[in-house]
Design an enzyme around this catalytic site. Structure first.
Site, PDB file in Angstrom:
ATOM      1  N   LYS A   1      54.310 -25.723  29.374  1.00 41.79           N
ATOM      2  CA  LYS A   1      54.587 -25.855  27.946  1.00 41.79           C
ATOM      3  C   LYS A   1      53.629 -26.862  27.316  1.00 41.79           C
ATOM      4  CE  LYS A   1      59.014 -25.554  26.956  1.00 41.79           C
ATOM      5  NZ  LYS A   1      60.370 -26.129  27.087  1.00 41.79           N
TER       6      LYS A   1
ATOM      7  N   ARG B   1      58.011  11.905  63.936  1.00 39.73           N
ATOM      8  CA  ARG B   1      59.013  11.765  64.999  1.00 39.73           C
ATOM      9  C   ARG B   1      59.534  13.136  65.374  1.00 39.73           C
ATOM     10  NH1 ARG B   1      61.176   6.841  61.606  1.00 39.73           N
ATOM     11  NH2 ARG B   1      60.564   8.397  60.091  1.00 39.73           N
TER      12      ARG B   1
ATOM     13  N   GLY C   1      54.583  -0.361  66.938  1.00 39.87           N
ATOM     14  CA  GLY C   1      55.951   0.005  66.585  1.00 39.87           C
ATOM     15  C   GLY C   1      56.709  -1.299  66.398  1.00 39.87           C
TER      16      GLY C   1
ATOM     17  N   ASN D   1      59.314  -2.155  64.785  1.00 39.36           N
ATOM     18  CA  ASN D   1      60.784  -2.227  64.824  1.00 39.36           C
ATOM     19  C   ASN D   1      61.229  -2.601  66.227  1.00 39.36           C
ATOM     20  OD1 ASN D   1      60.568  -1.291  62.245  1.00 39.36           O
ATOM     21  ND2 ASN D   1      61.365   0.747  62.668  1.00 39.36           N
ATOM     22  N   ASP D   2      60.777  -1.834  67.218  1.00 36.02           N
ATOM     23  CA  ASP D   2      61.132  -2.163  68.596  1.00 36.02           C
ATOM     24  C   ASP D   2      60.496  -3.466  69.040  1.00 36.02           C
ATOM     25  OD1 ASP D   2      62.938  -0.494  70.135  1.00 36.02           O
ATOM     26  OD2 ASP D   2      61.622   1.175  69.593  1.00 36.02           O
TER      27      ASP D   2
ATOM     28  N   CYS E   1      53.126   1.510  62.512  1.00 35.96           N
ATOM     29  CA  CYS E   1      54.016   2.539  61.989  1.00 35.96           C
ATOM     30  C   CYS E   1      55.452   2.073  61.883  1.00 35.96           C
ATOM     31  CB  CYS E   1      53.929   3.809  62.817  1.00 35.96           C
ATOM     32  SG  CYS E   1      54.526   3.586  64.505  1.00 35.96           S
TER      33      CYS E   1
ATOM     34  N   TYR F   1      44.838   1.005  59.527  1.00 32.90           N
ATOM     35  CA  TYR F   1      45.763   1.559  58.540  1.00 32.90           C
ATOM     36  C   TYR F   1      47.165   0.997  58.710  1.00 32.90           C
ATOM     37  CZ  TYR F   1      47.518   4.489  62.349  1.00 32.90           C
ATOM     38  OH  TYR F   1      48.076   4.919  63.525  1.00 32.90           O
TER      39      TYR F   1
END
Ligand code: ADP
Ligand code: MG
Ligand code: MG
Length: 893
Positions: free
Chosen positions: A22, A565, A777, A779-780, A843, A863
């Site tokens: 401000k 998958r 991978g 997630n795993d 992925c 990628y």
């Protein structure tokens, strides 16, 4: 002696660190020659000293006194001079705007003597007493910590005596009596109100500094990741008055419409009003555009200043202004907050107007805004109609974006039952939530609470789950006993429909229609993404299991399929029985027969995906989940067997069920996620993966013969030891070659693996010798690195961990750089050393998360692959990562 105080004339826009946003804005506008009421800024450094020591740094008082003198000279009046008083505001302002989090006090300099003298000499006595009562109210609440209700109760009592019942209906005489009552509140609640304006000023500055560490401000900074040591500046500024009659007023104007991004002044103006009155919604304001007809000279001047500021700052500005007896004053300018849609349009338009570069335009849109733009949202017109019908119930904090309509449920158990078992849309409504409620939240469509802020349990969990959430809707009174909540007169019962907008914080009664945005018609987004594509280095691929997902992924701009998958195809209704027959086969012949029947089906699946993707790469993962997932549940079979035995109706079925029971029992595992799955299946259960590879190559060869150019990449999951990959690959590559020989044609293909077991990452150099590509991978990999079962952790403890600060974020959502990221780094380095042309991507679901994408960029992956809907987000996030790198380690401001 450090310089603690800067006159507006001495500062500029670059001094945000020292003067706050401000203050820097006021200084810059003064420099640009805009009409800014004179004043000065006390620095953030002074605030930090005050916070640490509890008192002003030496020299500050003297500098303030000197600055006041300069302002008095400029304004031609004096603080505390009853004949000709200077009145000022004390306004907080940190480096980053924290709207509504800190405090501002208006009309400092009024006391009994000054007010009486001013009232006597002014033709508008009313405004003097109104200004004085506002000072008492703000000063009491902010500086002295007196409960604001004490003052409001007095106001309400007086308003009730008028015919209109509004603030503006109070006349001068009444306001004067209110002032007396307010002063009495001080005497009973705190110390007397200070008559000396210099004491008022000093106390007010200290209170503004103190508000930096107020709970509200601290919570806000935690939520927005703003450092706590920045401090706030305090701006002392000559008051101007918009409440001097019909030729006065106050307003807020945006240089473009902050909802749509449309060019041209947009905002509101309230005649005969001061400060916050516009936002407080006491009277209905005018649209700023209507000023054009009513006060053409003021409008033209406002427009000129607004355009000048926008060109100067090269961004949409949000400007506060006041008109005092026909003279325009500008009180604040800052970059305007805007919707996702407006952000997109403003960025693209400004690049078109050559105000900013295309890179800058890309930088200005947040990936989260792309998510927002592509999410279903309430139809603005339906919302407007609902407001007109009086269905807007309450306004809370917009804790997690998105739109949700559902039925009100108060009890988390019931929410779980209705949401999960009956598939009803539920809005879980609680006063607050706690870890005991998470099971209900998991099955709700949205969360509404009446308490708590942006970092409350409800907010954290809802954001973690991607659920729309409104918290702290304080006007709502929940009655758990009665199973209802009320807002004023309206009562909403359990089972009634409500709609919550987590993007704006609004709560409506009844349903509101939503619209699904159409990506192809979001013109500005498409333009912006095409610019993003030019700067990013990461490719963006998509996870797609079906041809229709692949088609969508391409529409969104995917450059390949990073994860197809295959098991999803097995789950389809007409296929599952064949899959079960294959799994349960007692003889080789039986299994062969089942596999032979699956082969053409899978071939068809792959053909569809290859067709959709043309010559782009398609990574196909061979069967991955534990086999029992394809079989009926053991418990269900037990129940069925018992029933059949009791009724004795269908002996054949009973025999079948008993056979199934035995097979399922034999396959039961204690830890299926760590059991017979992934590449272990292909190795232990020959036939399945051979069939899959045959299907892939028959499909690819067929298309190649038809003149297409498919690029299958076969991905072997869950490899932890190089030998797993070696034996499986040798076996499968033989099948591939055999098919190509049979078909008499070659296709371009690759074999690779997922890196998702920690040991696989650590031995990536060995593994790379047998893999042409890696795909993380995550997630795993996250599951196994932390040792958390993903399926259970989120509901049981993970959210509590995040909320208590044990973990900085949900690691299944934002990649854990320190642990999981380190394993990835090792795998990249070792893998590339062993095989320099190794192709590496990701992925896991992290492939669609902007922060994780930035990490993948830093790792130098080729990628990221994410769900089709996330592809546009990832394209932008990848561009941001590249632009950040280009800007160097410090980045841009
Ligand atoms: P916030 O940061 O919450 O917007 P501000 O410091 O901008 O707080 O002040 C709150 C309100 O008071 C705004 O509407 C602002 O325009 C008004 N205001 C602040 N200082 C003055 C002043 N010197 N003269 C007139 N109005 C003022
Ligand atoms: Mg303001
Ligand atoms: Mg996996």
């Amino acid at each position: 002696m450090p310089k603690w105080v800067y006159l507006f004339h001495d500062g500029n826009a670059k001094m945000r660190d020292l003067l706050g946003g401000k203050g820097a804005g006021l200084a810059e506008m003064t420099r640009l020659g805009l009409p800014v009421p004179p004043g000065f800024t006390i620095t953030t450094k002074a605030c930090n000293v005050y916070s640490a020591k509890g008192r002003f740094p030496p020299g500050l008082k003297v500098q303030i006194a000197a600055a006041v003198k300069r302002v008095e000279a400029k304004a031609g009046n004096r603080l505390g001079d009853p004949g000709n008083p200077l009145l000022v505001s004390v306004r907080s302002g940190a480096k980053f705007s924290m709207p509504g989090m800190m405090d501002t006090i208006l009309n400092i300099g009024l006391n009994d003597a000054v007010a009486t003298a001013l009232a006597a000499s002014s033709e508008n006595e009313r405004y003097v007493w109104d200004a004085y009562r506002r000072l008492l109210q703000m000063f009491g609440r902010i500086v002295r910590g007196i409960d604001g209700h004490k003052f409001e109760a007095i106001m309400d009592r007086w308003k009730a005596k008028t015919t209109g019942g509004k603030d503006t209906d109070l006349d001068a005489g009444m306001l004067r009596l209110i002032v007396d009552e307010f002063r009495a509140v001080y005497t009973s609640e705190s110390k007397d109100f200070p008559e000396d304006p210099r004491v008022q000023l000093e106390e007010a500055i200290k209170a503004v500094f103190g508000s930096w560490n107020g709970k509200r401000a601290v919570d806000y900074r935690n939520f927005h990741k703003i450092p706590h040591d920045l401090g706030t500046a305090a701006n002392v500024q000559t008051m101007v008055f918009g409440n001097l009659g019909d030729d006065s007023g106050t307003g807020v104007v945006f240089t473009r419409d902050p909802a749509t991004g449309e060019k041209g002044l947009y905002g509101e103006y309230l005649a005969n009003a001061q400060g916050e009155d516009v936002v407080a919604g006491i009277r209905t304001p005018l649209k700023v555009r209507e000023l054009k007809g009513r006060m053409p000279r003021i409008y033209a001047e406002l427009n000129r200043h607004a355009m000048k500021l926008e060109r100067h700052y090269r961004d949409l500005q949000d400007i506060e202004f006041t008109v005092e007896r026909g003279k325009l004053w500008v009180l604040q300018t800052r970059a305007g907050k805007r919707t996702a849609k407006a952000a997109m349009k403003v960025a693209v338009d400004m690049a078109g107007e050559r105000l900013i570069t295309r890179d800058e335009a890309v930088r200005r849109v947040e990936p989260a805004q792309v998510i927002q733009l592509l999410m279903p949202r309430f139809d603005e017109r339906a919302k407007e109609a609902a407001r007109k019908e009086g269905r807007l119930l309450a306004h809370g904090l917009n804790a997690s974006p998105g739109a949700a309509t559902g039925i009100v449920v108060f009890d988390p158990d019931e929410a779980e039952r209705l949401g999960r078992d009956e598939k009803r849309p539920v809005i879980l409504t609680r006063i607050e939530t706690s870890p005991d409620d998470v099971h209900g939240m998991l099955h709700a469509k949205g969360i509404l609470t009446t308490r708590g802020g942006a970092t409350s349990h409800a907010s954290v969990v809802a954001r973690g789950l991607g659920l729309p959430c409104v918290v702290g809707a304080e006007s709502i009174r929940v009655d758990y006993e009665d199973g209802s909540f009320s807002v004023g007169e309206s009562i909403v019962r359990k089972g009634d429909a409500v709609s919550i907008d987590g993007t704006t914080g609004e709560v409506f009664v009844g349903a509101i229609s939503t619209i699904d945005p159409d990506f192809r018609r979001e013109k500005e987004l498409l333009t912006l993404l095409s610019w993003a594509d030019k700067v990013r280095r990461l490719q963006v691929w998509a996870n797609a299991d079906y041809p229709r997902d692949a088609v969508r992924a391409r529409e969104f701009g995917a450059q390949g399929i990073g994860l197809c998958r295959t098991e999803h195809m097995f789950f389809e209704q007409e296929r599952l029985p064949i899959v079960q027959r294959m799994i349960l086969a007692e003889t080789e012949a039986e299994r062969r027969e089942a596999l032979d029947r699956l082969l053409p089906i899978q071939r068809g699946d792959f053909k569809g995906i290859f067709e959709a993707m043309g010559d782009l790469p398609v990574v196909i993962r061979l069967i991955d989940p534990p086999l029992h997932e394809f079989l009926p549940k053991y418990e269900d079979l037990l129940v069925e067997a018992a029933e059949l035995r009791i009724t004795g109706k269908d002996p054949d079925r009973l025999k079948e069920v008993e056979r199934l029971l035995k097979a399922v029992a034999a396959m039961k595992e204690q830890n299926p996620m760590l059991g017979l799955r992934g590449c272990r299946l292909g190795i232990m259960f020959p036939g399945v993966t051979e069939m899959q590879v045959r299907a892939i190559f028959e499909a690819a060869c067929g298309l190649k013969k038809a003149g297409e150019d498919p690029h299958p990449e076969i991905m072997i999951p869950l490899v932890g030891h190089v030998n797993e990959l070696r034996v499986e690959r040798e076996k499968l590559e033989r099948v591939a070659k055999q098919v190509m020989e049979e078909q008499g044609i070659r296709v371009d293909y690759k074999f690779g693996t997922m890196i998702e077991v920690p040991r696989g990452a650590l031995t990536a150099d060995e593994i790379a010798l047998h893999a042409e590509f890696f795909s993380f991978g995550t997630n795993d990999l996250t599951q196994m690195t932390f040792g958390y079962s993903r399926d259970d952790a989120e509901g049981k403890f993970l959210m509590a961990y995040v909320q208590r600060g044990i973990l900085p974020a949900n690691p299944f959502q934002t990649l854990d750089r320190a642990g999981v990221g380190q394993l990835m780094r090792v795998a990249v380095e070792k893998g590339r050393k062993a095989r320099p042309d190794l192709k590496i991507g990701i992925c896991g679901e992290h492939g669609g998360d902007p922060e994780s994408i930035a990490f993948c960029h830093e790792l130098g992956l080729k990628y990221v692959s994410c769900s089709p809907f996330r592809v546009p987000v990832a394209r932008l996030a990848a561009a941001h990562a590249a632009l950040r790198e280009k800007a160097g380690p410090k980045g841009t401001d």
